[in-house]
Design a protein around this motif. Sequence first.
Motif, PDB file in Angstrom:
ATOM      1  N   SER A   1     -11.074 -27.493  47.616  1.00 32.29           N
ATOM      2  CA  SER A   1     -10.706 -28.625  46.765  1.00 32.29           C
ATOM      3  C   SER A   1      -9.353 -28.474  46.076  1.00 32.29           C
ATOM      4  N   GLY A   2      -8.984 -27.275  45.729  1.00 31.52           N
ATOM      5  CA  GLY A   2      -7.752 -27.110  44.936  1.00 31.52           C
ATOM      6  C   GLY A   2      -8.110 -27.047  43.471  1.00 31.52           C
ATOM      7  N   VAL A   3      -7.718 -25.954  42.822  1.00 30.51           N
ATOM      8  CA  VAL A   3      -8.214 -25.721  41.457  1.00 30.51           C
ATOM      9  C   VAL A   3      -7.759 -26.763  40.435  1.00 30.51           C
ATOM     10  N   PHE A   4      -6.678 -27.480  40.734  1.00 32.13           N
ATOM     11  CA  PHE A   4      -6.225 -28.492  39.778  1.00 32.13           C
ATOM     12  C   PHE A   4      -6.664 -29.903  40.153  1.00 32.13           C
TER      13      PHE A   4
ATOM     14  N   LEU B   1     -18.767 -19.839  43.640  1.00 27.09           N
ATOM     15  CA  LEU B   1     -17.556 -19.630  44.445  1.00 27.09           C
ATOM     16  C   LEU B   1     -16.963 -18.239  44.268  1.00 27.09           C
ATOM     17  N   VAL B   2     -16.426 -17.721  45.362  1.00 23.54           N
ATOM     18  CA  VAL B   2     -15.684 -16.458  45.274  1.00 23.54           C
ATOM     19  C   VAL B   2     -14.180 -16.696  45.449  1.00 23.54           C
ATOM     20  N   GLY B   3     -13.778 -17.936  45.640  1.00 23.51           N
ATOM     21  CA  GLY B   3     -12.351 -18.227  45.792  1.00 23.51           C
ATOM     22  C   GLY B   3     -12.114 -19.688  46.087  1.00 23.51           C
ATOM     23  N   ASP B   4     -10.835 -20.029  46.185  1.00 25.06           N
ATOM     24  CA  ASP B   4     -10.458 -21.406  46.468  1.00 25.06           C
ATOM     25  C   ASP B   4      -9.290 -21.398  47.445  1.00 25.06           C
ATOM     26  N   ALA B   5      -9.395 -22.239  48.477  1.00 23.03           N
ATOM     27  CA  ALA B   5      -8.330 -22.296  49.480  1.00 23.03           C
ATOM     28  C   ALA B   5      -7.761 -23.702  49.576  1.00 23.03           C
ATOM     29  N   GLY B   6      -7.857 -24.434  48.490  1.00 22.90           N
ATOM     30  CA  GLY B   6      -7.453 -25.842  48.558  1.00 22.90           C
ATOM     31  C   GLY B   6      -6.088 -26.145  47.987  1.00 22.90           C
ATOM     32  N   ASP B   7      -5.387 -25.132  47.510  1.00 24.12           N
ATOM     33  CA  ASP B   7      -4.089 -25.406  46.890  1.00 24.12           C
ATOM     34  C   ASP B   7      -2.945 -25.148  47.852  1.00 24.12           C
ATOM     35  N   SER B   8      -1.807 -25.730  47.511  1.00 28.30           N
ATOM     36  CA  SER B   8      -0.649 -25.528  48.385  1.00 28.30           C
ATOM     37  C   SER B   8      -0.158 -24.086  48.316  1.00 28.30           C
TER      38      SER B   8
END
Lengths: 453, 304
Positions: free
Chosen positions: A269-272, A211-218
Motif C-alpha cells: 500500500s505505501g506507508v503514507f 505486517l513485517v514490512g511494506d513494499a508499496g512506496d517509491s
Amino acid sequence: MTVDKPSSGPERVSSKRRAALLAGCAATAALTLTACGGGTTGTTTKDGFAQVPQKDGALTVWVDATRVEAAKLYQQQHPHVKLHIVTYDGDANGSNYLQTKVQLFNRTGKGWPDVVFSSQNNEVTWAVEAGFAAPLNKGLIPTATLADFASGANDVCTVDGTAYCLRNDLSQAVLWYNAPLLKKFGYTVPTTWEDYQQLGEKVAKEHPGYLVGDAGDSFTPEIYLWASKCGANHVTGPKAVSVNTSSEACTKMARLMDVLIKNRSMSISGVFSTDFGKNEAAKVLLMPGPAWYGGALFEGTFKTPAKQIAAAPIPQWKGETAPSTGNVGGGTWLLSQHSAHIKAATDFLKWVTTDNAYQGEKAPGFPAYAPAAGTWLKRQDASGYFNGDLSALKAASSQVWPGWGSGQFSQEAIWAATVKPGLTQGKSVVSMLPAWKDSIVKYATSNGYKVSQ
Amino acid sequence: MTLTHSPAGSATRRRRGAARQSRAGMAFVAAYVVLLVAFGVLPTAYAIYFAFTDAGGTVTGFANFVTTAQDFRFLDAVSHVAVYLAFWLLSLVVFVVALALLLHRLASGSASKALRFLYYIPGALAGAASVLVWLFMLDPTVSPVSSLLGALGFHTFGEVIAPGNLPLLFTVIAFWTGAGGWIVVMYGALNNIPADVMEAARIDGAGAWQTAWHVQIPMLRKWIVYMVILAFAGGAQLFVEPQLLSLASVGVAGRDYSLNQLTYDFAFQMNNINGAAAVSVELLVVSVSAAAVFVARSGFFDAD
C-alpha cells in the motif's frame, strides 16, 4: 558519488544568461521602454569561485516547512542578522521546484536564494552545471568541520573532489519493530534476511493481518534492494552508471519480497497512503525503513503510542559479516554562488548543519554532522518515546552500501512508474526485474549517462 | 428663424460619427493587439527561435525535433495524448450536445435554471482545484462514493489509477471540469434557433428526436466545430490532470505521461529548454493544423 562538472558549464550558463537578458531587454523595451540594468560585473574570485560584489541586506534562505524551525531558531539566536525566510516544498517527491526556479533566475539574472535546503540528495547533479551551487571546501567551510560529518555523508555533495552542498541528515535504514507486540507474539528480532522471511511466513500463518514490512512506496528499492547490494544504480563516474538487476543479490531479495507480499505479511500500500494509515498502521510488527521513520512515521503519521517502537540493525544475508543498509533521502543545504552576503550565508549554513542547538536538540532527522548526532541520540532516549535506545541508527550510519548512487534521474520515479503498478496488478517483483532494468537504462541514457550493464 | 437641415451637414455628421466609432473600435482592438503581441505572438516567436537553436543560440535546424522525437518517452506520450483526445472529444460532442438538448427541452421550468447553474459550477472551480476534488473522489479510502468504487472492484487508490484506467480518468475529470460551460453555450445556441423553424418542424410532424437530429444538431454544427477546435487544442496540451495525479500517487501515474509533461521534463529536469520548445512547437503545429482542417471542412467562416 562523483558527478560531472563540464568544463564549459559556467561559461555556457553565463552566455545563455546574457543572451536571455538581451532578448528579455529587447522584448521588454518594446513594451515598456524601460532599460535593463544589472549584470555581474565586478566579481572577485575568492574561495574557489567568482563572487559578486558583497553588500549589506537581508539573507534569503529557502526552507521546507520542517526546516522553518531551524531558520527561526537561527534568527532568535542571531537577532542582528536580517533574515528573509521563504518556505517552499523543499523539492519533496522530486518536484524540481528549486531547479526550475534557478533556471528562471539564471535567465533573469536575479532572484537566487542565498542558502537553500533541499530534501533531495541529487541536487548537485544539476546545481553545479547550472552555476548555482558554490564550492564549500575551497575556503568557506573549514576542513576540520567537514571532517566531522559522518563518513560518506557528503559524498552526494561532492563533484570531482569539491563539496557543493552539506548534508543535513542521514537516512540509513534500520529494522523498526513494535517491541511489546513482538514479545506478546513470542518472536525475536530477526538478524538475517532468511530469519526475517521465516518470521514473515510465521506471522502470515499465526497472526494474519500483521505486517513485517511494506513494499508499496517509491523508495522500496532503497530499503530492500540497496540493503541486499543489488547493483541496479551504481553511479560509477561522471555521467556513468552501471545497471544490473539480474544478479543473485537482486533476485534473492526480490524472491523474499514476493513470498511475503503473496502471504500478505508485507503490504503493497505505501506507508503514507490513506489506506495504509486507515487499515494497516496499527498492524505493523516489523518495518525495515530509514532513520526518519521513528519520528516522522511512527510518532507523527501513525500516532503509535510511546514505548512501543524500537530499532534494531537491518538484517544481513547469512554468511555476511555485517549488515549493509540503504539510504532513503536525507536533506542537503546549498549556498548560492550568486549570493551578495556570502559571509552571512556561510555562517547560517555552518550553524544549521552543525550546531547542537538545532541539529542536536531540534532536528527531526539523524544529523549528518557526527558530533550533533550524539546529542540527537541522547535527546531521543530522553524523549521517552522509543522502546530502548536507538544505537542501531548510529551503527547503521557507517553501513550504507556505497554501490548505489544519486544520479540525475530519479530511481524513485522509475520504480513508481514501472514496478508499483505491476505490484498492484499482482505481478511478482522477480518477474519485473528486467522491466525495471530496462526503464533505468532508458532514463539514464536519456539523461546523458553512459550505461554499462 | 428656422434652421434648415442640410443633407450635406447630415452626411458630415454621419462621417464624423462613423470616424469616432471607428477610432473607438481601433482603440479597443489596439489594446487587444498589444496584449496579443506581448503575451501570445512574442512568446510563440521566442519558442520557435528556441526550437531551432541550441543553448548557445546557434541555429541547429531540426536537431531539437529529432532529439526529442528519439527520446524513448516521446511515442508513448503521443499515443497517450491521442487516446485521451479520442475519449475526450467523443464524450464532449456526444454528452454536451445531448445534455444541451435535454436542457432545452426543459426550458420552461425552474429546473432548467437549476440545471444550468449546476452545469456551470465545476467550470467555476480552477483547473487544479477540480483535479484535487477528483483525487479525493477517486481514493476509495476517503471517497464519498467508495461503495461505488468498491462495486467496480477498486479498493485502493493504486487500483483506481492503474495505467490502463488513466485515459478514462482524465476524460472524466476533464469532462467534469470543462463540459459545463459548453453545455451552457450550446443551450444559448439552441435558443437562437428561430422559433418559426421549430414551429415548422412541429407542424410537419417531427418528434423530439427528429427535431433534434434533423433541425437542431445541424444548426448547432458551427458551435460544435468551435467546441471541438478549442477542446482539441486544450486536450493536446494535457498537463494538470496527469501532473497532479502523478504527485498524488508519488509517481505511479508517471510524470511523463503527456507531451506537455514531457516538455516540462525536458525543460526543468533535463535542462534542455530548446528540446522542450521543439515539442511545444510541434503541439502548436498539430493544433493549428487540426483547427484548419475542421474550419475548412465545416465552412466555419462561411456567411449564413
